[in-house]
Design a protein around this motif. Structure first.
Motif, mmCIF file in Angstrom:
data_model
loop_
_atom_site.group_PDB
_atom_site.id
_atom_site.type_symbol
_atom_site.label_atom_id
_atom_site.label_comp_id
_atom_site.label_asym_id
_atom_site.label_seq_id
_atom_site.Cartn_x
_atom_site.Cartn_y
_atom_site.Cartn_z
ATOM 1 N N SER A 161 0.801 -1.225 0.000
ATOM 2 C CA SER A 161 0.000 0.000 0.000
ATOM 3 C C SER A 161 0.833 1.273 0.000
ATOM 4 O O SER A 161 0.414 2.295 -0.546
ATOM 5 C CB SER A 161 -0.952 0.009 1.203
ATOM 6 N N ASN A 162 2.036 1.236 0.593
ATOM 7 C CA ASN A 162 2.839 2.453 0.679
ATOM 8 C C ASN A 162 3.317 2.908 -0.691
ATOM 9 O O ASN A 162 3.202 4.086 -1.044
ATOM 10 C CB ASN A 162 4.022 2.254 1.624
ATOM 11 N N LEU A 174 -4.107 7.681 1.968
ATOM 12 C CA LEU A 174 -4.304 8.244 3.304
ATOM 13 C C LEU A 174 -2.971 8.338 4.024
ATOM 14 O O LEU A 174 -2.206 7.378 4.061
ATOM 15 C CB LEU A 174 -5.256 7.323 4.077
ATOM 16 N N GLY A 175 -2.675 9.516 4.598
ATOM 17 C CA GLY A 175 -1.492 9.689 5.421
ATOM 18 C C GLY A 175 -1.867 10.316 6.744
ATOM 19 O O GLY A 175 -2.245 11.491 6.792
ATOM 20 N N ARG A 176 -1.797 9.534 7.835
ATOM 21 C CA ARG A 176 -2.151 10.072 9.148
ATOM 22 C C ARG A 176 -1.603 9.172 10.248
ATOM 23 O O ARG A 176 -1.187 8.039 10.005
ATOM 24 C CB ARG A 176 -3.660 10.271 9.279
ATOM 25 N N ALA A 177 -1.624 9.687 11.469
ATOM 26 C CA ALA A 177 -1.077 8.973 12.626
ATOM 27 C C ALA A 177 -1.782 7.634 12.817
ATOM 28 O O ALA A 177 -2.967 7.485 12.495
ATOM 29 C CB ALA A 177 -1.209 9.830 13.888
ATOM 30 N N ILE A 226 -5.954 2.446 0.575
ATOM 31 C CA ILE A 226 -6.964 1.477 1.020
ATOM 32 C C ILE A 226 -7.986 1.349 -0.110
ATOM 33 O O ILE A 226 -8.669 2.326 -0.449
ATOM 34 C CB ILE A 226 -7.634 1.927 2.324
ATOM 35 N N PRO A 227 -8.098 0.174 -0.715
ATOM 36 C CA PRO A 227 -9.069 -0.007 -1.799
ATOM 37 C C PRO A 227 -10.471 -0.226 -1.243
ATOM 38 O O PRO A 227 -10.671 -1.038 -0.341
ATOM 39 C CB PRO A 227 -8.545 -1.255 -2.524
ATOM 40 N N ALA A 258 -3.105 -3.715 1.144
ATOM 41 C CA ALA A 258 -1.983 -4.512 0.650
ATOM 42 C C ALA A 258 -0.747 -4.318 1.522
ATOM 43 O O ALA A 258 -0.261 -3.200 1.690
ATOM 44 C CB ALA A 258 -1.673 -4.138 -0.802
ATOM 45 N N GLY A 259 -0.260 -5.426 2.094
ATOM 46 C CA GLY A 259 0.967 -5.349 2.881
ATOM 47 C C GLY A 259 0.731 -5.204 4.366
ATOM 48 O O GLY A 259 -0.376 -5.372 4.873
#
Length: 451
Positions: A108-109, A373-376, A413-414, A399-400
């Motif tokens: 996913s990254n 999505l990028g968050r804590a 996230i799909p 994924a992952g």
């Protein structure tokens, strides 16, 4: 004459070499970006057919410090030089490449990294400029100058396969992908940092004590994928940790499966439209790591068609089927549709709306919203999602791995939805989170129309 030309290799991680403080590197990055623009103009004036690109990012950890790395590196580069680039080059490594923290990009990254580049490309130019992944694999601190390690080869092989399987999802916007595997790397035996004359960690051929060369385990990457070719066939997985691709020629069909999960997974195989009856023989190619850490490649021949198969963590298998001639009568058209905006800050209970236009849809097929999505880590990854007013469920898997070792989560996230929820032409996607913090980096609508 080469087809592709990268102006510089991993320039921005060396920006500090020219100044005293990290703050000053921002000016260096601006000048390097301008340099790319000038070189592209001059090269294409002399060689019109060559494709010029950059910036060959070594450290695409774009979400770091609230996306400061994106805003001061890739965004700056695209703003200043992107108009003159034919492609955007990125290096994708599991581990740690030059800067940053140790983490796994595979899964996913890396999807989030490339989706953000695509989304900003569409935002600026109304089209997605293609990727060129000029390096991918595994790296970490302290590997160079150490004795040859079959175990390290095994880790590299797993990363090559994981990343390749993700990149195969982008055939329409990926020009080329090069695994970081060198030939003999004879220069490294003379390097000052290699006083004991050890082989370069990523060589295909290493020097033995008598001065001859022998293949390393990295040869297994080519042996695994040798002859895999053909037209794409429809294949899908209901588990994002199980990557799958399928191809067919007149007499062969190849189904590649990879396990991104941290645990062993059993996959149940469904053969569509009675295609199982067309199989005459099966060879199973298995790439995995043995209990002692040594990479293994097995070819299991003369097998009957399988109904299920078990994959160890990081294992890749290719099912090579001999088949009777099959005529395909159906066509699946896959398209990706982008919003005109990206990188939205998240505020609790405030809807974020993405408008996606010019969508062609049908009554049969699949639709997936790819949410970057990028968050804590402690913040929600499950917003309330509406498409054209219909609420859809957000999965808890991607994924992952869970990315717990990173400073924060940054991945795609799909979110599957019924294709009947998709409008022809204009679609509105609304995300509402219960808490504040972080960013929605991208939203892409993936459509598979079945004709």
């Amino acid at each position: 004459m080469p087809k592709y030309y990268e102006v510089m290799n991993e320039p921005f991680v060396h920006a500090k070499d020219f100044v005293k403080t990290y703050k000053e590197t921002e000016d260096v990055i601006i000048e390097m970006s301008k340099f790319h623009k000038i070189v592209a103009e001059k090269v294409k004036a002399e060689i019109p057919n060559i494709l010029v690109g950059g910036y060959s990012a070594a450290w695409p950890e774009y979400d770091k410090n609230n996306f400061a790395i994106w805003n001061t590196r890739m965004k700056v580069f695209m703003d200043l030089a992107g108009e003159n680039m034919d492609f955007f080059a990125t290096h994708i490594y599991d581990g740690r490449n030059v800067e940053g923290d140790f983490n796994f990009r595979s899964g996913s990254n890396s999807e989030a990294i490339l989706d953000l580049i695509e989304s900003y490309s569409f935002q600026k130019w109304g089209k997605v400029k293609p990727h060129l992944i000029s390096e991918y694999g595994y790296t970490a601190k302290g590997l160079q100058g150490t004795p040859y390690s079959p175990e390290l080869n095994g880790i590299c092989l797993m990363s090559y396969n994981k990343i390749l399987m993700s990149l195969l999802d982008k055939p329409d916007r990926l020009l080329k992908a090069v695994p970081f595997i060198t030939g003999k790397a004879e220069w490294f035996y003379k390097s000052e940092e290699n006083k004991e004359g050890q082989p370069y960690p990523w060589v295909l051929l290493r020097k033995t004590k008598d001065g001859t060369y022998e293949y390393t385990h990295l040869l297994k990457f080519w042996e695994l994928w040798k002859d895999v070719s053909g037209n794409r066939m429809y294949s899908t997985s209901n588990n994002p940790d199980i990557q799958v691709h399928a191809f067919s020629t007149k007499e062969k069909a190849y189904v590649a499966l990879n396990n991104l999960s941290d645990t062993k997974e059993t996959i149940h195989l469904d053969y569509l439209n009675k295609s199982k009856s067309s199989i005459t023989d099966l060879t199973i190619r298995r790439s995995f790591i043995s209990e002692n850490g040594t990479p293994q490649l097995e070819f299991l021949k003369n097998k009957m068609p399988l109904d299920k198969v078990a994959l160890e963590t990081g294992e890749t298998i290719i099912l090579e089927y001999c088949i009777n001639a099959v005529n395909f009568t159906n066509i699946i058209t896959e398209t990706n549709h982008y919003s005109k905006t990206c990188l939205h800050p998240i505020v609790a209970n405030q809807p974020i709306t993405f408008t996606i236009e010019n969508v062609k849809t049908s009554t049969q097929g699949n639709a997936i919203i790819k949410m970057g999505l990028g968050r804590a880590h402690h913040l929600s990854k499950k917003p309330t999602v509406k498409i054209n007013g219909e609420i859809i469920e957000v999965p808890s898997n991607w994924a992952g791995y869970d990315q717990a070792g990173r400073e924060q989560f940054f991945g795609v996230i799909p979110i599957p939805t019924n294709i009947r929820n998709i409008n022809t032409q204009i679609n509105k996607i609304e995300l509402t989170f219960p808490d504040s913090g972080g960013f929605v980096s991208s939203v892409i609508l993936n459509i598979e129309n079945m004709n």
